[in-house]
Design an enzyme around this catalytic site. Structure first.
Site, PDB file in Angstrom:
ATOM      1  N   ASP A  40      -2.265  -1.387   4.944  1.00 33.36           N
ATOM      2  CA  ASP A  40      -1.107  -2.200   5.325  1.00 33.36           C
ATOM      3  C   ASP A  40      -1.515  -3.664   5.219  1.00 33.36           C
ATOM      4  O   ASP A  40      -2.249  -4.185   6.070  1.00 33.36           O
ATOM      5  CB  ASP A  40      -0.666  -1.866   6.744  1.00 33.36           C
ATOM      6  CG  ASP A  40       0.040  -0.512   6.838  1.00 33.36           C
ATOM      7  OD1 ASP A  40      -0.094   0.293   5.896  1.00 33.36           O
ATOM      8  OD2 ASP A  40       0.704  -0.257   7.853  1.00 33.36           O
ATOM      9  N   LYS A  43       6.905  -2.805   4.374  1.00 33.37           N
ATOM     10  CA  LYS A  43       6.801  -2.667   5.826  1.00 33.37           C
ATOM     11  C   LYS A  43       7.415  -3.895   6.480  1.00 33.37           C
ATOM     12  O   LYS A  43       7.172  -5.027   6.056  1.00 33.37           O
ATOM     13  CB  LYS A  43       5.335  -2.512   6.232  1.00 33.37           C
ATOM     14  CG  LYS A  43       5.104  -2.384   7.732  1.00 33.37           C
ATOM     15  CD  LYS A  43       3.629  -2.146   8.041  1.00 33.37           C
ATOM     16  CE  LYS A  43       3.337  -2.188   9.537  1.00 33.37           C
ATOM     17  NZ  LYS A  43       1.903  -1.971   9.842  1.00 33.37           N
ATOM     18  N   LYS A  84       8.585   1.236   5.597  1.00 36.03           N
ATOM     19  CA  LYS A  84       7.938   1.467   6.888  1.00 36.03           C
ATOM     20  C   LYS A  84       8.520   0.504   7.921  1.00 36.03           C
ATOM     21  O   LYS A  84       8.413  -0.713   7.784  1.00 36.03           O
ATOM     22  CB  LYS A  84       6.421   1.279   6.794  1.00 36.03           C
ATOM     23  CG  LYS A  84       5.711   1.510   8.145  1.00 36.03           C
ATOM     24  CD  LYS A  84       4.200   1.494   8.001  1.00 36.03           C
ATOM     25  CE  LYS A  84       3.513   1.585   9.363  1.00 36.03           C
ATOM     26  NZ  LYS A  84       2.029   1.583   9.254  1.00 36.03           N
TER      27      LYS A  84
END
Length: 225
Positions: free
Chosen positions: A96, A157, A185
């Site tokens: 991430d 994300k 996400k």
């Protein structure tokens, strides 16, 4: 929230996050055990805990995720690349990565593209780019999403959770931009089962949360009521 609570099993959506500065080895062990027991998608830990998590989850279904350039995204590209490569060497299969928001605000999208593309190419692993949507205009969200998808990101994300929580509106926006090309996400401040299910219905394919077990308990209580 219109859906029946029994319609969606949230467990496979969850990245079980342990991203507090005081996280201990014992807590990493607990998070990994819970991820395996409840069939979560992944455990998300700081880079210093990746090796332990990878050993604990070896041969098991949950993936090992870590954060890169977290939480500001303002480290250099070389630093992010090294951090990502070391994490993969230690067993991480999902990364991430916080984008450089200063570059985005300055129009330096080529730099963002190069940074993300290099991490994707050099690691060969799943990269989820953290856009930190609460700090961006809708136009900036769309631009950042397009640049990162073009660079090879596998997920968009929403947030680190350090600058406000996720919104259903942002998930819908990212889903619209993604057009099913990448995953979405949702992360940051997911505290209730209603919120989790609303985010999934809006288009989230992963949920990043440290409250995973509490969400399951909320679901169980509602199913029994």
């Amino acid at each position: 929230m219109a859906a029946d609570y029994t319609d969606i099993d949230i467990s496979p959506f969850i990245d079980h996050a342990l991203l507090i500065p005081t996280a201990t080895s014992k807590e990493v062990e607990q998070w990994c055990e819970e991820a395996d027991r409840f069939h979560f998608a992944a455990v998300c830990v700081y880079p210093t805990h990746v090796k332990q998590a990878a050993e604990l989850l070896h041969g098991r279904k949950p993936k090992v995720c870590t954060v890169i350039g977290f939480p500001t995204g303002a480290t250099t590209s070389a630093t992010k690349l090294y951090e990502a490569q070391e994490a993969v060497e230690n067993g991480a299969t999902e990364l991430d990565v916080v984008i450089n928001l200063g570059w985005l605000k300055s129009g330096k999208t080529d730099n963002i593209h190069q940074e993300i593309a290099e991490i994707c190419e050099e690691t060969g692993q799943t990269v989820k780019v953290i856009l930190e949507t609460n700090l961006l205009t809708d136009a900036e969200k769309r631009l950042a999403a397009e640049v990162c998808m073009d660079a090879g990101a596998a997920f968009l994300k929403t947030s680190t959770g350090w600058n406000g929580g996720v919104t259903v509106e942002d998930v819908r926006l990212l889903k619209e931009v993604a057009r099913e090309r990448v995953g979405i996400k949702a992360s940051g401040g997911i505290r209730s089962i209603d919120q989790a299910l609303d985010l999934i219905l809006a288009g989230a394919t992963r949920l990043g949360t440290s409250r995973s077990i509490d969400l399951l308990h909320q679901r169980d209580r509602l199913e029994k009521s």
